[in-house]
Design a protein around this motif. Structure first.
Motif, PDB file in Angstrom:
ATOM      1  N   ALA A  71     -16.786  12.933   3.650  1.00 35.89           N
ATOM      2  CA  ALA A  71     -16.629  11.508   3.335  1.00 35.89           C
ATOM      3  C   ALA A  71     -16.500  11.296   1.829  1.00 35.89           C
ATOM      4  CB  ALA A  71     -17.818  10.719   3.886  1.00 35.89           C
ATOM      5  N   LEU A  72     -17.277  12.047   1.032  1.00 40.24           N
ATOM      6  CA  LEU A  72     -17.203  11.911  -0.421  1.00 40.24           C
ATOM      7  C   LEU A  72     -15.852  12.384  -0.949  1.00 40.24           C
ATOM      8  CD1 LEU A  72     -18.683  11.159  -3.023  1.00 40.24           C
ATOM      9  CD2 LEU A  72     -19.523  13.518  -3.140  1.00 40.24           C
ATOM     10  N   VAL A  73     -15.339  13.482  -0.415  1.00 36.71           N
ATOM     11  CA  VAL A  73     -14.016  13.963  -0.829  1.00 36.71           C
ATOM     12  C   VAL A  73     -12.946  12.942  -0.460  1.00 36.71           C
ATOM     13  CG1 VAL A  73     -12.271  15.740  -0.418  1.00 36.71           C
ATOM     14  CG2 VAL A  73     -14.661  16.395  -0.721  1.00 36.71           C
ATOM     15  N   ALA A  74     -13.071  12.321   0.703  1.00 39.18           N
ATOM     16  CA  ALA A  74     -12.117  11.294   1.113  1.00 39.18           C
ATOM     17  C   ALA A  74     -12.151  10.107   0.147  1.00 39.18           C
ATOM     18  CB  ALA A  74     -12.416  10.829   2.536  1.00 39.18           C
ATOM     19  N   CYS A  75     -13.351   9.695  -0.271  1.00 42.39           N
ATOM     20  CA  CYS A  75     -13.468   8.595  -1.239  1.00 42.39           C
ATOM     21  C   CYS A  75     -12.833   8.965  -2.573  1.00 42.39           C
ATOM     22  CB  CYS A  75     -14.939   8.223  -1.443  1.00 42.39           C
ATOM     23  SG  CYS A  75     -15.688   7.343  -0.062  1.00 42.39           S
ATOM     24  N   LEU A  76     -13.048  10.211  -3.013  1.00 45.67           N
ATOM     25  CA  LEU A  76     -12.457  10.674  -4.268  1.00 45.67           C
ATOM     26  C   LEU A  76     -10.933  10.628  -4.192  1.00 45.67           C
ATOM     27  CD1 LEU A  76     -12.559  12.007  -7.063  1.00 45.67           C
ATOM     28  CD2 LEU A  76     -12.792  14.216  -5.905  1.00 45.67           C
ATOM     29  N   ALA A  77     -10.381  11.148  -3.085  1.00 46.26           N
ATOM     30  CA  ALA A  77      -8.927  11.156  -2.931  1.00 46.26           C
ATOM     31  C   ALA A  77      -8.368   9.742  -2.825  1.00 46.26           C
ATOM     32  CB  ALA A  77      -8.547  11.970  -1.691  1.00 46.26           C
ATOM     33  N   LEU A  78      -9.062   8.875  -2.099  1.00 48.74           N
ATOM     34  CA  LEU A  78      -8.615   7.483  -1.991  1.00 48.74           C
ATOM     35  C   LEU A  78      -8.617   6.801  -3.347  1.00 48.74           C
ATOM     36  CD1 LEU A  78     -10.375   6.224   1.280  1.00 48.74           C
ATOM     37  CD2 LEU A  78      -7.921   6.448   0.898  1.00 48.74           C
ATOM     38  N   GLY A  79      -9.675   7.031  -4.123  1.00 50.85           N
ATOM     39  CA  GLY A  79      -9.757   6.412  -5.436  1.00 50.85           C
ATOM     40  C   GLY A  79      -8.660   6.869  -6.370  1.00 50.85           C
ATOM     41  N   LEU A  80      -8.308   8.153  -6.322  1.00 47.87           N
ATOM     42  CA  LEU A  80      -7.266   8.683  -7.194  1.00 47.87           C
ATOM     43  C   LEU A  80      -5.909   8.054  -6.919  1.00 47.87           C
ATOM     44  CD1 LEU A  80      -8.171  12.499  -7.265  1.00 47.87           C
ATOM     45  CD2 LEU A  80      -8.248  10.893  -9.188  1.00 47.87           C
ATOM     46  N   GLY A  81      -5.629   7.760  -5.654  1.00 46.90           N
ATOM     47  CA  GLY A  81      -4.349   7.157  -5.324  1.00 46.90           C
ATOM     48  C   GLY A  81      -4.361   5.644  -5.371  1.00 46.90           C
ATOM     49  N   ALA A  82      -5.391   5.045  -4.767  1.00 52.14           N
ATOM     50  CA  ALA A  82      -5.427   3.591  -4.638  1.00 52.14           C
ATOM     51  C   ALA A  82      -5.736   2.892  -5.955  1.00 52.14           C
ATOM     52  CB  ALA A  82      -6.471   3.192  -3.591  1.00 52.14           C
ATOM     53  N   GLY A  83      -6.492   3.535  -6.850  1.00 53.14           N
ATOM     54  CA  GLY A  83      -6.836   2.898  -8.119  1.00 53.14           C
ATOM     55  C   GLY A  83      -5.632   2.521  -8.956  1.00 53.14           C
TER      56      GLY A  83
END
Length: 289
Positions: free
Chosen positions: A19-31
């Motif tokens: 879940a933490l890796v998913a949040c990191l990846a989401l933040g890198l793209g969505a930010g």
């Protein structure tokens, strides 16, 4: 004590690490995409597109169950279809683009809920609408990571025209560049990141990790690269705090993550250099000789 609270859940449980890796990846793209959305004043369009993926995700769910490739492909096609139809309606009629997006998003949301309710249970509907970030598996992380990588690479390659099209599309037309191509490319990035987000945060909240960090970042920085970096940082910190607190107190992870992002946004409204307190401070007057 701090280790047990903040680090131990990720060290001891694989689902928390995923879940933490998913949040990191989401933040890198969505930010970064969220920063461009705020810059274009298209925040509500992003919200509309997040609902637009629902019918396609619902069809994928009916065909293959909770299969990320099927739901992701369906959501991607539905999101692009709504973006295309809204843009076509805005060009062919007197409606503004935001009004046409609002109309199609309401239709998409209603159709998606109806499709899921016809064949699925209320629990299935909740999973589609609000996501299951603690249930992400290896395939989901690979898909989210691939979308984030494509997003970062695309923004790096087309940074200047994307920014110019966001700030002054008339300039691109004046120098002979078709700004519509970059507008479509940007909408494509938005839809891709919403597809990445709906598996973890659901279609109703996928846009939250895109817009809240970006809005907070705009209050802390003036330069666009700094805004994008801050937006990524806020998204990652919100994901980490939300997962930790939801784990220890038995709360729903997705809403908790977004509430932390919302809390950072609210604090930024008050304490950031462009926030309320800075505006209330008396400005020094320069003395002239």
């Amino acid at each position: 004590m701090l280790y047990d609270f903040a680090v131990a859940p990720f060290a001891d449980y694989g689902f928390m690490r995923r879940a933490l890796v998913a949040c990191l990846a989401l933040g890198l793209g969505a930010g970064p995409v969220g920063v461009l959305l705020v810059l274009r004043r298209m925040s509500l369009v992003g919200d509309a597109l997040s609902h637009a993926v629902l019918p396609g995700a619902a069809v994928g769910f009916l065909v293959a169950g909770f299969s990320l490739p099927a739901m992701g492909l369906g959501g991607f096609v539905a999101g692009l279809a709504v973006a295309g139809l809204a843009g076509l309606a805005a060009r062919a009629t007197a409606l503004k683009e935001d009004a046409s997006f609002a109309g199609f998003y309401l239709i998409s949301l209603s159709l998606g809920v109806l499709i899921v309710s016809l064949r699925g249970s209320n629990i299935d509907l909740l999973h589609v609408l609000f996501g299951t970030i603690l249930a992400v598996d290896r395939s989901a992380i690979l898909l989210i990571g691939a979308i984030s990588s494509v997003t970062v690479l695309t923004i790096a390659l087309f940074y200047r025209p994307l920014v110019a099209q966001s700030v002054d599309p008339g300039f691109l037309r004046a120098v002979g560049v078709r700004d519509g191509v970059f507008h479509f490319l940007f909408l494509l990035l938005v839809v891709l990141n919403l597809v990445a987000g709906f598996q973890t945060l659901g279609t109703l909240m996928a846009v939250g990790l895109m817009m809240l960090p970006a809005s907070a970042a705009q209050l802390w920085a003036k330069r666009l690269p700094a805004m994008m970096a801050i937006a990524v940082g806020v998204a990652v910190v919100s994901g980490w705090l939300g997962l930790v607190v939801s784990f220890h107190f038995g709360l729903a992870s997705g809403p908790t993550i977004l509430l932390f992002a919302g809390a950072i946004y609210c604090l930024s409204l008050v304490f950031a250099p462009s926030g309320a307190l800075a505006r209330l401070r008396p400005r020094r007057r320069h003395r002239t000789a």
